[in-house]
Design an enzyme around this catalytic site. Structure first.
Site, PDB file in Angstrom:
ATOM      1  N   LYS A   1      32.895  36.423  35.484  1.00 12.12           N
ATOM      2  CA  LYS A   1      32.593  37.823  35.819  1.00 12.12           C
ATOM      3  C   LYS A   1      31.151  37.956  36.289  1.00 12.12           C
ATOM      4  O   LYS A   1      30.854  38.626  37.269  1.00 12.12           O
ATOM      5  CB  LYS A   1      32.835  38.669  34.561  1.00 12.12           C
ATOM      6  CG  LYS A   1      33.169  40.083  34.775  1.00 12.12           C
ATOM      7  CD  LYS A   1      34.608  40.378  35.128  1.00 12.12           C
ATOM      8  CE  LYS A   1      35.410  39.253  35.573  1.00 12.12           C
ATOM      9  NZ  LYS A   1      36.805  39.392  35.704  1.00 12.12           N
TER      10      LYS A   1
ATOM     11  N   LYS B   1      39.975  41.461  46.715  1.00 17.67           N
ATOM     12  CA  LYS B   1      40.693  41.743  45.485  1.00 17.67           C
ATOM     13  C   LYS B   1      41.952  40.915  45.368  1.00 17.67           C
ATOM     14  O   LYS B   1      42.274  40.380  44.322  1.00 17.67           O
ATOM     15  CB  LYS B   1      41.033  43.235  45.445  1.00 17.67           C
ATOM     16  CG  LYS B   1      41.820  43.668  44.216  1.00 17.67           C
ATOM     17  CD  LYS B   1      41.017  43.493  42.960  1.00 17.67           C
ATOM     18  CE  LYS B   1      41.773  43.897  41.717  1.00 17.67           C
ATOM     19  NZ  LYS B   1      41.098  43.385  40.498  1.00 17.67           N
TER      20      LYS B   1
ATOM     21  N   GLU C   1      30.552  36.273  39.843  1.00 16.54           N
ATOM     22  CA  GLU C   1      31.148  36.884  41.029  1.00 16.54           C
ATOM     23  C   GLU C   1      30.475  38.194  41.442  1.00 16.54           C
ATOM     24  O   GLU C   1      30.477  38.529  42.616  1.00 16.54           O
ATOM     25  CB  GLU C   1      32.666  37.048  40.906  1.00 16.54           C
ATOM     26  CG  GLU C   1      33.154  38.094  39.949  1.00 16.54           C
ATOM     27  CD  GLU C   1      34.683  38.179  39.884  1.00 16.54           C
ATOM     28  OE1 GLU C   1      35.346  38.062  40.923  1.00 16.54           O
ATOM     29  OE2 GLU C   1      35.202  38.389  38.782  1.00 16.54           O
TER      30      GLU C   1
ATOM     31  N   ASN D   1      48.757  41.427  58.327  1.00 15.45           N
ATOM     32  CA  ASN D   1      48.173  40.848  57.117  1.00 15.45           C
ATOM     33  C   ASN D   1      48.920  39.563  56.835  1.00 15.45           C
ATOM     34  O   ASN D   1      50.143  39.579  56.692  1.00 15.45           O
ATOM     35  CB  ASN D   1      48.324  41.820  55.935  1.00 15.45           C
ATOM     36  CG  ASN D   1      47.881  41.192  54.629  1.00 15.45           C
ATOM     37  OD1 ASN D   1      47.030  40.306  54.617  1.00 15.45           O
ATOM     38  ND2 ASN D   1      48.477  41.642  53.530  1.00 15.45           N
ATOM     39  N   GLY D   2      48.194  38.450  56.750  1.00 19.25           N
ATOM     40  CA  GLY D   2      48.840  37.162  56.494  1.00 19.25           C
ATOM     41  C   GLY D   2      48.261  36.109  57.414  1.00 19.25           C
ATOM     42  O   GLY D   2      47.161  36.283  57.957  1.00 19.25           O
TER      43      GLY D   2
ATOM     44  N   TRP E   1      39.841  41.092  56.124  1.00 11.86           N
ATOM     45  CA  TRP E   1      39.105  40.045  55.415  1.00 11.86           C
ATOM     46  C   TRP E   1      39.373  38.782  56.214  1.00 11.86           C
ATOM     47  O   TRP E   1      40.481  38.267  56.233  1.00 11.86           O
ATOM     48  CB  TRP E   1      39.622  39.909  53.989  1.00 11.86           C
ATOM     49  CG  TRP E   1      38.819  38.982  53.134  1.00 11.86           C
ATOM     50  CD1 TRP E   1      37.637  39.255  52.497  1.00 11.86           C
ATOM     51  CD2 TRP E   1      39.144  37.629  52.785  1.00 11.86           C
ATOM     52  NE1 TRP E   1      37.209  38.155  51.793  1.00 11.86           N
ATOM     53  CE2 TRP E   1      38.109  37.150  51.947  1.00 11.86           C
ATOM     54  CE3 TRP E   1      40.195  36.784  53.100  1.00 11.86           C
ATOM     55  CZ2 TRP E   1      38.100  35.872  51.426  1.00 11.86           C
ATOM     56  CZ3 TRP E   1      40.194  35.500  52.567  1.00 11.86           C
ATOM     57  CH2 TRP E   1      39.153  35.054  51.743  1.00 11.86           C
TER      58      TRP E   1
ATOM     59  N   ARG F   1      41.086  45.240  49.747  1.00 12.79           N
ATOM     60  CA  ARG F   1      41.850  44.111  50.299  1.00 12.79           C
ATOM     61  C   ARG F   1      41.083  43.371  51.391  1.00 12.79           C
ATOM     62  O   ARG F   1      41.503  42.319  51.855  1.00 12.79           O
ATOM     63  CB  ARG F   1      43.167  44.624  50.902  1.00 12.79           C
ATOM     64  CG  ARG F   1      44.054  45.349  49.928  1.00 12.79           C
ATOM     65  CD  ARG F   1      45.351  45.705  50.591  1.00 12.79           C
ATOM     66  NE  ARG F   1      46.102  44.515  50.882  1.00 12.79           N
ATOM     67  CZ  ARG F   1      46.908  43.898  50.031  1.00 12.79           C
ATOM     68  NH1 ARG F   1      47.070  44.378  48.827  1.00 12.79           N
ATOM     69  NH2 ARG F   1      47.549  42.816  50.386  1.00 12.79           N
TER      70      ARG F   1
ATOM     71  N   HIS G   1      26.784  16.107  25.062  1.00  9.82           N
ATOM     72  CA  HIS G   1      27.317  15.045  25.924  1.00  9.82           C
ATOM     73  C   HIS G   1      26.806  15.194  27.358  1.00  9.82           C
ATOM     74  O   HIS G   1      27.366  14.602  28.273  1.00  9.82           O
ATOM     75  CB  HIS G   1      28.850  15.058  25.883  1.00  9.82           C
ATOM     76  CG  HIS G   1      29.374  14.822  24.500  1.00  9.82           C
ATOM     77  ND1 HIS G   1      29.329  13.588  23.900  1.00  9.82           N
ATOM     78  CD2 HIS G   1      29.890  15.672  23.590  1.00  9.82           C
ATOM     79  CE1 HIS G   1      29.818  13.682  22.666  1.00  9.82           C
ATOM     80  NE2 HIS G   1      30.155  14.946  22.458  1.00  9.82           N
TER      81      HIS G   1
ATOM     82  N   GLU H   1      35.578  33.331  30.959  1.00  8.52           N
ATOM     83  CA  GLU H   1      35.824  34.603  31.629  1.00  8.52           C
ATOM     84  C   GLU H   1      34.507  35.363  31.836  1.00  8.52           C
ATOM     85  O   GLU H   1      34.255  35.919  32.910  1.00  8.52           O
ATOM     86  CB  GLU H   1      36.846  35.429  30.827  1.00  8.52           C
ATOM     87  CG  GLU H   1      37.087  36.856  31.293  1.00  8.52           C
ATOM     88  CD  GLU H   1      37.458  36.981  32.769  1.00  8.52           C
ATOM     89  OE1 GLU H   1      37.790  35.975  33.413  1.00  8.52           O
ATOM     90  OE2 GLU H   1      37.372  38.111  33.286  1.00  8.52           O
TER      91      GLU H   1
ATOM     92  N   CYS I   1      44.380  41.414  54.023  1.00  7.07           N
ATOM     93  CA  CYS I   1      43.886  42.594  54.713  1.00  7.07           C
ATOM     94  C   CYS I   1      44.683  43.800  54.229  1.00  7.07           C
ATOM     95  O   CYS I   1      45.657  43.648  53.491  1.00  7.07           O
ATOM     96  CB  CYS I   1      44.101  42.465  56.216  1.00  7.07           C
ATOM     97  SG  CYS I   1      43.432  40.933  56.867  1.00  7.07           S
TER      98      CYS I   1
HETATM   99  O1  M6R Z   1      45.878  39.246  41.304  1.00 12.30           O
HETATM  100  P1  M6R Z   1      45.646  38.027  40.494  1.00 12.30           P
HETATM  101  O2  M6R Z   1      45.539  38.304  39.022  1.00 12.30           O
HETATM  102  O3  M6R Z   1      46.674  36.942  40.742  1.00 12.30           O
HETATM  103  O4  M6R Z   1      44.254  37.444  40.963  1.00 12.30           O
HETATM  104  C1  M6R Z   1      43.764  36.243  40.463  1.00 12.30           C
HETATM  105  C2  M6R Z   1      42.288  36.062  40.764  1.00 12.30           C
HETATM  106  O5  M6R Z   1      42.075  36.073  42.149  1.00 12.30           O
HETATM  107  C3  M6R Z   1      41.433  37.152  40.121  1.00 12.30           C
HETATM  108  O6  M6R Z   1      41.615  37.206  38.742  1.00 12.30           O
HETATM  109  C4  M6R Z   1      39.940  36.880  40.417  1.00 12.30           C
HETATM  110  O7  M6R Z   1      39.515  35.729  39.749  1.00 12.30           O
HETATM  111  C5  M6R Z   1      39.091  38.100  40.026  1.00 12.30           C
HETATM  112  N1  M6R Z   1      38.156  38.400  41.057  1.00 12.30           N
HETATM  113  C6  M6R Z   1      38.297  37.899  38.783  1.00 12.30           C
HETATM  114  O8  M6R Z   1      37.537  39.005  38.440  1.00 12.30           O
END
Ligand code: M6R
Length: 608
Positions: free
Chosen positions: A485, A603, A488, A100-101, A74, A27, A504, A481, A2
């Protein structure tokens, strides 16, 4: 996971807090709230939904007062709802808390408090904190908070205010990030720097186990045993502009376009007068490196994908065996790690809970830890032995882009640095790679000049239910990657496959019209990729290829080709990922999705 903002001073707290929360929506954004001390009461407003709901309400019904706390949520315990939104209050509504936590022992505490007559209204873990502070409060808020935190287990950043202690706020940091901002007009707490940049650049990065008393006139910091702590004030260099959208429609697009600059920053400020890479925060000597017999690279999501490319670079250049693992797997796998292991952690935020836990597990086993992170003063940076900061500037969009490409640059630099120290490459090769790296920024720029191809692909795939990414070697890592992207932020089911694995099993999924993005930039593997493209085409796939300029065969087999500029094969992932970022962005846009805040994601993942 959060965002918290708090203020004590001469300004109207509501304005400072709402403005700060806007910068922290990345966040968490399922609900938000604010509490302000005013004329012998605590006034609260909190709502399920985006921050705009709270913003609109407080514009029409201003909450006046100069001491307040705010929160953007969140959800972890209890679904998003008005009631579950923070701040949480004690039954008399005289104490308010933002958190937060996660409080791990909240159920036990809840039972204890209920047996003492406390009524709970929410499903959250946080509410116990308001009641425990109430239980201990005898006129001294800080004393009550000190007693309360002795009862809490878990991770927490807290902001606490009380009606009967109207001129102060108490903040606590344990595991979850929290900073303190200092200014003439008052003092601030926030989960992250952009929240308070409009008001101050002077901050304390709190450490774990610190309690702060903030008053308009100043702040005092203590450890959990009430000993005063002397801390250094950091001056933040990020501009306010850098932390906001800067004219782009979305943070993600802004961050994609910031890549040439971010790559340049990360690289060129670390070259010494003799042209060698100089890594000030990495103290690994040749002797240290010779004692390392294995490297583990551990991270989550996009950062993990960067780590997979890092493995290729380190093994090729520095000749040290590297294993990679996802942080959430590594921490529970009893990894074979000892004092001769180097753990390299990758994390944009430096606060990812699983990555931090992996760090602690590896340290417990005696490993040395080097982290690659974007956030100065983050938990991972502070607990590592050596740090490489990617100077990408704040990354706000949930979809990570500039953090990824700068993480790749970081890996190449670390690998070259290790290699020259260990004597595993010649000076000629060292400078060949380094000189070529200096051209990457302008090559990325050229890829961003014309994005028509990516826009048109986005239009054609936006209504598809699935899409596959294929690649071999480094291109397979880029495929992973690119696929992450796209899924998500477009919600299209996509998967990346090592092209050699097609026959396979995977090829059974290909049918008439299935879109396939085939990445084929690695010289030694292009021939094999051409065969794989033919295989999927023969089964009806429509193939979008990503290849290197000058390569003439791919266009004979693929339906469409996006070309990246020529560079060394090992460096190509920095370029080949760009079209995949743009395809994801424009597909999300075409589908009308909230690009920067896709559903179910946040994030910074600061919970397990
Ligand atoms: O802050 P971080 O790099 O540790 O975060 C890791 C992942 O949560 C982050 O890369 C996530 O996969 C992204 N949403 C990808 O775009």
């Amino acid at each position: 996971m959060c965002g918290i903002v708090g203020y004590v001073g001469s300004r109207q707290a509501q304005n400072v807090i709402i403005e700060g929360l806007e910068k922290l929506e990345y966040r968490g954004y399922d609900s938000s709230g604010i509490a302000v001390v005013h004329e012998n009461s605590i006034n609260t407003a909190k709502f399920k939904g985006r921050l705009s709901v709270l913003d609109n309400f407080t514009k029409e019904n201003p909450i006046t007062g100069n001491v307040g706390i705010g929160h953007t949520r969140w959800a972890t315990h209890g679904a998003p709802s008005d009631i579950n939104s923070h701040p949480h209050l004690n039954n008399k509504e005289t104490i308010a808390v933002v958190h937060n936590g996660i409080i791990e022992n909240y159920l036990t505490l809840k039972e204890e408090l209920q047996s003492k007559g406390y009524q709970f209204v929410s499903e959250t873990d946080t509410e116990v904190i308001a009641h425990i502070v109430d239980y201990y409060y005898e006129g001294d808020l800080m004393e009550a908070v000190f007693k309360a935190i002795k009862k809490l287990k878990g991770a927490y950043a807290l902001g606490v205010i009380a009606k009967d202690s109207p001129g102060e706020m108490i903040a606590v940091r344990k595991e979850s990030p929290l900073i303190v901002g200092l200014s003439e007009d008052g003092n601030y707490i926030a989960s992250d720097v952009p929240a308070i940049l409009n008001y101050t650049r002077d901050v304390y990065f709190l450490d774990n186990g610190e309690v702060v008393r903030l008053k308009p006139s100043g702040v005092e910091i203590f450890d959990f045993d009430k000993n005063p702590v002397d801390k250094e004030v950091h001056t933040v260099e990020w501009s306010v502009e850098a932390a906001t959208k800067g004219g782009y429609e979305h943070f993600m697009l802004k961050e994609v376009y910031e890549q040439p600059q971010a790559i340049k920053e990360t690289l060129t400020r670390r070259i010494d007068e003799d042209g060698y890479i100089k890594l000030d925060d990495i103290k690994l000597s040749a002797e240290d490196l010779n004692s390392i017999n294995k490297i583990y690279i551990v991270a989550c999501g996009t950062a993990y994908h960067a780590g997979k490319i890092g493995k290729l670079a380190i093994e090729k250049l520095a000749k040290i065996p590297v294993e990679t693992d996802i942080a959430s797997e590594f921490r529970y796998s009893d990894p074979f790690v000892d004092k001769n292991t180097l753990l390299i952690l990758v994390s944009q935020s430096g606060e990812t809970a699983d990555t931090l836990a992996a760090l602690r597990e590896a340290k417990r086993k005696g490993a040395r830890v080097l982290s690659i992170t974007n956030v100065v003063g983050s938990s991972i940076a502070r607990e590592s032995d050596d740090v490489f900061y990617t100077w990408a500037g704040p990354e706000v969009a949930v979809a990570s882009t500039k953090a990824y490409t700068t993480q790749l640059i970081a890996f190449y630099m670390v690998a070259l640095n290790m290699a020259i120290k260990k004597g595993t490459i010649t000076k000629e090769l060292y400078f060949e790679v380094l000189d070529e790296m200096k051209t990457l920024s302008s090559k990325v720029e050229s890829l961003l000049e014309n994005v028509d191809a990516e826009k048109s692909i986005a239009e054609r795939i936006k209504d598809k239910s699935s899409l596959f990414y294929l690649g071999r070697g480094a291109d397979y890592q880029t495929a992973l990657e690119g696929s992450l992207k796209l899924k998500e932020i477009s919600y299209i089911f996509t998967e990346a496959f090592a092209a050699g694995e097609l026959k396979h099993g995977t090829i059974a999924l290909i049918e008439e019209g299935t879109p396939v993005v085939a990445i084929a930039t690695q010289k030694d593997l292009v021939g094999k990729m051409i065969s794989n493209i033919k295989e999927v085409k023969a089964r009806g796939a429509y193939v979008y290829a990503i290849a290197t300029e000058g390569e003439t065969e791919i266009k004979k087999v693929a339906d469409e080709v996006i070309y990246i500029p020529e560079t060394l094969d090992i460096l190509k992932p920095v370029l080949s990922v760009i079209p995949t970022q743009l395809i994801a962005y424009y597909t999300s846009l075409a589908k009308g999705i909230d690009v920067d805040k896709p559903r179910n994601l946040a994030k910074s993942v600061t919970v397990e």
